[in-house]
Design an enzyme around this catalytic site. Structure first.
Site, short mmCIF file in Angstrom:
data_model
loop_
_atom_site.label_atom_id
_atom_site.label_comp_id
_atom_site.label_asym_id
_atom_site.label_seq_id
_atom_site.Cartn_x
_atom_site.Cartn_y
_atom_site.Cartn_z
N GLU A 214 0.85 -1.20 0.00
CA GLU A 214 0.00 0.00 0.00
C GLU A 214 0.88 1.26 0.00
O GLU A 214 0.69 2.18 0.78
CB GLU A 214 -0.91 0.00 1.23
CG GLU A 214 -1.66 -1.32 1.43
CD GLU A 214 -2.75 -1.26 2.50
OE1 GLU A 214 -3.88 -1.63 2.19
OE2 GLU A 214 -2.45 -0.84 3.63
N CYS B 265 -11.09 0.26 7.25
CA CYS B 265 -10.50 1.54 7.65
C CYS B 265 -11.11 2.71 6.90
O CYS B 265 -11.29 3.80 7.46
CB CYS B 265 -8.98 1.51 7.45
SG CYS B 265 -8.47 1.00 5.81
#
Lengths: 619, 619
Positions: B307, B400
């Site tokens: 990421e 998230c």
């Protein structure tokens, strides 16, 4: 008679059969194989010792000790090295040291094997309670497959049975355990057992091994794997080839090595069973792979994430994963397809991959490796942690690639030629001696630096016409040939130059392939290299490396004007002797001229670190 | 007075201060915030119940039960929802249901909190023996940070202390545990605690919390983290921002959200301490990010793997990760930089990110989400498994992003305006009322569809000159303004249109920003979109979606000829009301004309699935 991987049974349905003699004696590949024999393979045992692989086997043998290494499949490094060493031994039968290492590891494997036939040290030493319980991540059948392949190689190379016995015991244990009505009805997260079982069947003639291979191929792709019972994360069904049966899959997908090992196994199966539907599916998948998911280098697997094929035309040069093992898997599958179908296009891809995306995986020193093989590295490249860096590394934490390279180079002569009832086919061009059926030829060439290939008949049927077929590479714009005493022009087919006539020992002719350097444009749907061209010559893809350019030149600042001429020179001192192509480029920043120098891609990353690129923006 | 995130102390060194009143009353963002209030936020408690987050808290409170969920940081979803709900409550103080949910979760957190002040259910319920033992992967300080931010929001919104008490107890426990001479000298694998501690210091005045934040910022980047003691794999130091101290890092790198949360915290720290060296490092890092590692959409984080930020100019449109949370983190950091420095460029990026790479993260229904925000999806897109798919999803396994979107939209009015001793600055254009210092303005606009912004003074110092500053976006080619009774032309600075004069209540003027559609070319070093252009209008990036094109048109078959005219139309029924841009393109396959229709990127993936692209090849 020499013998390599893939030995179809007499009843098999392959169009072609591997050469019965295949020896590379000189030239490009002979040099690389010498480095493999002298540097790469000999370092194996000490690397395996350092990494703990051998300690794991001793722990299993002695029933005490702890497991070393990060992966359940550590044993497979040993197996693959043994396979490489065995093929090498048939080339170097007098190497006492190599033979001794093979014997030592074979004995270790035999000692480590469980009474049941089971053999995987991770589940013997670290987690006996989880044996066969983690099919997704466990790699147990994968390791079994590599063990079997090593045993087959050892048996073919030496005629000895010690390792074959170990492999057969394990195979019988697997056969007793896996099946629709047996204790476990399932498949392994990492294919490999399929091709191995077919090869073991070919070696021993035990039909149930072929049936078991068929079971594994057919059972796969039905969503039977999950990470639920495992301790690992769920990578999704395509990762472990559980998303679609081979027969139904529209294209190659998921983890590239798993996909291609599976397809190699399915091809072996189709060769032995004559299953035409399966063969058609394999042809469809191969065409889709080549048309939409293969790099110019032959590399496959566009994504770091999941080591996976990307979508069609998703072929980024910078983040190309193009794992060395995936290139090897592609070569292994394509060679099987070439034998099965007799079509030259498969060996065309083998050549492209061998000379580029495969060979880049090992350093010129035979002692430094690339796990990933990108087509671009920028000036400010962050090499990052781990194995997947575009900087050469002495060994890997996940050491799948090095012994895989070793086994391919050691068995490489077997990818050169084949035979059928009609004659002999040359798929690749490497100086050496190749025999099939009643004929044999000697090949002499300085390929890929020179396009002249001289073929001399060493044996041929005396009483009838016999064919010699030479693959005309798809990249080749023009070729000429001299066939002595042949009045009509040579008959040409798609990809094959076929010469059928009465041959005598000593007959000789040449084939000249035009190696003029060329600029290659990508398919316009490959977004990531739009507006770029690549420099190629013969089977070799070239690339720009910072070290070869004028001081201060940045590779993110250059373009190649349309119509720029390419000049080829042979540099015998550079990179072990390579061809170099130069062209007049431009600096984008100030418009000034700059001389660009391109070396073969396979030789990149062997000097000081810098930027590299295969695809060059056109101005 | 309304109050949002970032409330610098009176002694802080920020150039600007947040508005004291900030209410968005109408227009584009009011509609999105209404959906957030009516759909997104209300679904939170039931989502958290379904995913097990609340069960985890009950298990910790009752000292029995098992942990549910795949991640150590499950609690943070609760915290972020509480923060969002608290900001929302200051907008909707009469929402009894919302207040009741907040009270319920607050009570649950208080009950779950350990006597020591510790609170993270994973280590309370599942692995008490590993508390503070897995700093790399444990996310304990990360969760603490989100808890603290929720508590600060709750306190600022309601004046109530229940959640603040929980947060303070945890903060004191952390302060007692972490430090150079304390039990643990280390940092958390996921930054977040830094900004949270500065905010808690701002709320409570406890100096030791600021010192602790400083310790965490300075201690980081010295290679103190490892996966060795952890049960996870080692992602390398950049992943968890352990590769270089903020002061020394040459560019943004590693996991994008971690990097940007850290830099937001470091900016808060610099604001409170006046550390000029730290500020200079932050300016350098921000400039590097924007110049080399930011997508046209404002999205950041090029790589799925880790990421992470890629190398400079590594910005693939198809495999763009561009996590929604990273866009939020970028907005949070840039807003802090805008306040710290007073420079308009930071709010310029906030605008670009808000209208594009952030807003695409939530569906028009407020009920479907994107974790990743690519700039291209092909026809034969393999959506793959897991959260990281370019198809909208009702919730995520790693949830998230949704509560992160909720908290940003709920607190969005606080990103619009600021004040200083001289006057008031408008960073963003949204109809509403904004006050700072002695002045207040009302803004009316149909932005981003229309470029007219009408500003009416509602309050101003009666006895002296006062400045109104309006950000002129960097994309804006031309603007006009009417300033009543102002003889000299308006004073303009870099990015700011500043009007300084004596103002009276009711004074009104307009600013007209030219919203002519434009074609944007990429930096030539961004290899992945070479030869392409993007369509933009005002702050909006547009994209082609299959659903809007003529039947049968494939997005991998179209090009846009040089000089093609762009036509804008307002479509009030489409996608909740958007502007649409059309242009004459060509089919590559047959050279025929094709009408191309581009909708705003933020609205993509809200209709039937198909291909999408922002960057269009030029012919």
């Amino acid at each position: 008679m020499t013998s390599g991987p893939i030995r179809p049974t007499d009843g098999s349905h392959t169009r072609l059969r591997p050469a019965t003699t295949a020896r590379i004696t000189d030239g490009f590949w002979a040099a690389r194989r010498r480095t493999n024999a002298d540097v790469s393979i000999p370092q194996g045992p000490s690397r395996l010792e350092e990494a703990g692989n051998l300690a794991n086997l001793r722990a299993a043998a002695e029933g005490k000790g702890t497991f070393t290494g990060d992966f359940q499949f550590q044993d497979s490094d040993v197996h693959k090295w043994l396979e490489a060493a065995s093929w090498q031994l048939s080339d170097s039968p007098d190497s006492k040291e190599l033979a001794a290492h093979i014997d030592e590891l074979t004995a270790l494997l035999a000692a480590a094997q469980d009474e049941s036939g089971y053999l995987q040290t991770y589940y013997q030493v670290a987690h006996p309670e989880l044996r066969w319980q983690e099919l997704g991540w466990g790699h147990e059948l994968y390791c079994a497959g590599h063990l079997i392949q090593a045993a087959v190689a050892h048996h073919r190379a030496t005629g000895r049975r010690e390792l074959l016995d170990v492999a057969e015991r394990f195979a019988h244990h697997i056969d007793a355990t896996f099946g629709r009505d047996k204790a476990i009805d399932g498949v392994c997260g990492h294919p490999e057992i399929e091709t191995a079982l077919v090869e073991l069947y070919r070696e021993t003639g035990e039909r149930r091994l072929l049936d078991l291979a068929e079971y594994f191929v057919e059972r796969r792709g039905h969503g039977v794997l999950s990470a639920g019972a495992d301790r690992g994360h769920d990578p999704g069904p395509a990762y472990w080839q559980d998303h679609a049966p081979v027969r139904e899959a529209p294209t190659v997908a998921g983890h590239a090595v798993r996909q291609l090992y599976l397809l190699a196994g399915a091809t072996d199966l189709a060769a032995e069973t004559g299953d035409l539907e399966l063969r058609a599916a394999l042809e469809r998948l191969w065409d889709a792979m080549v048309a939409t998911k293969t790099y110019l280098t032959g590399g496959v697997g566009a994504r770091h994430e999941g080591e996976a094929f990307g979508d069609a035309y998703e072929l980024p040069p910078d983040r190309a994963y193009a794992e060395t093992c995936a290139a090897i898997a592609s070569i292994q599958w394509s060679w099987r397809m070439a034998l099965l179908t007799g079509e030259a296009k498969y060996s065309d891809l083998v050549e492209r991959t061998l000379f580029n995306g495969f060979l880049s995986g090992v350093g010129l020193d035979g002692n430094s490796w690339l796990y990933v093989n990108p087509l671009q590295v920028r000036e400010e490249y962050d090499a990052g942690p781990g194995d997947q860096t575009a900087r050469r590394t002495p060994w890997f934490r996940c050491a799948c690639c090095p012994p895989n390279v070793m086994r391919l180079l050691a068995s490489l002569p077997h990818y050169v030629a084949s035979g059928d009832a009609e004659g002999l086919q040359l798929h690749q061009y490497a100086s050496g001696v190749y025999a099939a059926g009643e004929g044999a030829v000697r090949v002499e060439t300085a390929y890929p630096w020179d396009g002249r290939i001289t073929v001399t008949v060493e044996a041929a049927p005396a009483d009838r016409d016999w064919s010699l077929s030479l693959r005309i590479p798809s990249w080749c714009p023009e070729f000429t040939t001299t066939v002595p005493g042949c009045e009509p022009p040579a008959e040409t087919g798609v990809g094959w130059l076929r010469v059928r006539r009465r041959w005598s020992r000593g007959d000789s002719f040449t084939l000249d392939l035009d190696l003029v350097p060329r600029l290659t444009r990508p398919d316009p749907r490959v977004d990531a290299v739009r507006g770029c061209v690549a420099i190629e010559r013969g089977p070799l893809v070239h690339c720009l490396e910072t070290v070869d350019q004028q001081p201060g030149v940045r590779l993110d600042d250059i373009t190649l004007p349309q119509g720029s001429a390419l000049t080829f020179t042979r540099e015998r001192e550079l990179l072990g002797g390579v061809g170099v192509i130069t062209a007049d480029g431009l600096r984008r920043s100030d418009g000034s001229d700059v001389r660009l120098t391109a070396v073969p891609y396979y030789a990149w990353a062997n000097r000081r670190e810098g930027a590299m690129r295969v695809w060059i923006p056109q101005s």
